[in-house]
Design a protein around this motif. Sequence first.
Motif, mmCIF file in Angstrom:
data_model
loop_
_atom_site.group_PDB
_atom_site.id
_atom_site.type_symbol
_atom_site.label_atom_id
_atom_site.label_comp_id
_atom_site.label_asym_id
_atom_site.label_seq_id
_atom_site.Cartn_x
_atom_site.Cartn_y
_atom_site.Cartn_z
ATOM 1 N N HIS A 40 55.092 44.213 -12.587
ATOM 2 C CA HIS A 40 55.030 45.011 -13.611
ATOM 3 C C HIS A 40 53.545 45.380 -14.264
ATOM 4 O O HIS A 40 53.429 46.535 -14.649
ATOM 5 C CB HIS A 40 55.658 43.839 -14.783
ATOM 6 N N ALA A 41 52.668 44.653 -13.696
ATOM 7 C CA ALA A 41 51.209 44.714 -14.284
ATOM 8 C C ALA A 41 50.505 45.981 -13.428
ATOM 9 O O ALA A 41 49.827 46.935 -14.064
ATOM 10 C CB ALA A 41 50.320 43.724 -13.689
ATOM 11 N N ASN A 42 51.262 46.514 -12.445
ATOM 12 C CA ASN A 42 50.568 47.561 -11.422
ATOM 13 C C ASN A 42 51.527 48.735 -11.835
ATOM 14 O O ASN A 42 51.241 49.878 -11.262
ATOM 15 C CB ASN A 42 50.776 47.218 -10.111
ATOM 16 N N ASP A 43 52.947 48.512 -12.821
ATOM 17 C CA ASP A 43 53.452 49.667 -12.753
ATOM 18 C C ASP A 43 52.860 50.796 -13.834
ATOM 19 O O ASP A 43 52.223 50.479 -14.566
ATOM 20 C CB ASP A 43 54.691 49.233 -13.741
ATOM 21 N N PRO A 44 52.839 51.968 -13.214
ATOM 22 C CA PRO A 44 51.948 53.094 -13.837
ATOM 23 C C PRO A 44 52.691 53.605 -15.218
ATOM 24 O O PRO A 44 51.956 54.256 -15.956
ATOM 25 C CB PRO A 44 52.052 54.441 -12.967
ATOM 26 N N GLY A 45 53.724 53.046 -15.482
ATOM 27 C CA GLY A 45 54.157 53.284 -17.079
ATOM 28 C C GLY A 45 55.044 54.834 -16.851
ATOM 29 O O GLY A 45 55.113 55.297 -18.184
ATOM 30 N N LEU A 46 55.240 55.613 -15.912
ATOM 31 C CA LEU A 46 55.924 56.856 -15.887
ATOM 32 C C LEU A 46 57.157 56.898 -16.702
ATOM 33 O O LEU A 46 57.313 57.810 -16.850
ATOM 34 C CB LEU A 46 55.852 57.067 -14.392
ATOM 35 N N ASP A 47 57.756 55.654 -16.700
ATOM 36 C CA ASP A 47 59.175 55.487 -17.426
ATOM 37 C C ASP A 47 59.043 55.576 -18.843
ATOM 38 O O ASP A 47 60.053 55.498 -19.623
ATOM 39 C CB ASP A 47 59.897 54.304 -16.919
ATOM 40 N N GLY A 48 57.559 55.648 -19.175
ATOM 41 C CA GLY A 48 57.353 55.534 -20.810
ATOM 42 C C GLY A 48 57.581 54.315 -21.415
ATOM 43 O O GLY A 48 57.533 54.008 -22.421
ATOM 44 N N LYS A 49 57.485 53.072 -20.561
ATOM 45 C CA LYS A 49 57.773 51.786 -21.002
ATOM 46 C C LYS A 49 56.502 50.834 -20.690
ATOM 47 O O LYS A 49 56.476 49.757 -20.014
ATOM 48 C CB LYS A 49 58.974 51.084 -20.313
ATOM 49 N N ALA A 50 55.243 51.391 -20.607
ATOM 50 C CA ALA A 50 54.028 50.692 -20.392
ATOM 51 C C ALA A 50 53.817 49.436 -21.159
ATOM 52 O O ALA A 50 53.457 48.481 -20.481
ATOM 53 C CB ALA A 50 52.766 52.013 -20.252
ATOM 54 N N GLU A 51 53.884 49.507 -22.320
ATOM 55 C CA GLU A 51 53.893 48.334 -23.202
ATOM 56 C C GLU A 51 54.812 47.238 -22.637
ATOM 57 O O GLU A 51 54.621 46.203 -22.626
ATOM 58 C CB GLU A 51 54.130 48.951 -24.556
ATOM 59 N N LEU A 52 55.917 47.760 -22.596
ATOM 60 C CA LEU A 52 57.006 46.612 -21.878
ATOM 61 C C LEU A 52 56.561 46.021 -20.675
ATOM 62 O O LEU A 52 56.805 44.852 -20.506
ATOM 63 C CB LEU A 52 58.439 47.092 -21.725
#
Length: 79
Positions: free
Chosen positions: A46-58
């Motif tokens: 989760h920490a390394n997820d680039p947030g491309l799904d629009g859920k970076a905060e999550l």
Amino acid sequence: MSRTPTDVAGTAALAICESLLLALNDRNVLPESEIVGILQDAAAAHANDPGLDGKAELHAAVAALINSIIDGGNSVRRR
């Protein structure tokens, strides 16, 4: 129609997973180091997820929660 809030399902899933990790450790199926490794891997995903799904905060919040579980020893009976 009654709907179950999302946080209830997530809290239930967390409780079940923590119980499973404790049981695996108590029965000597997985050592503490392996359980901590599993949690670290989950946090890193989760920490390394680039947030491309629009859920970076999550993703950041999930990583922080998992890291707090590691720090608190909730899923491992520290010996």
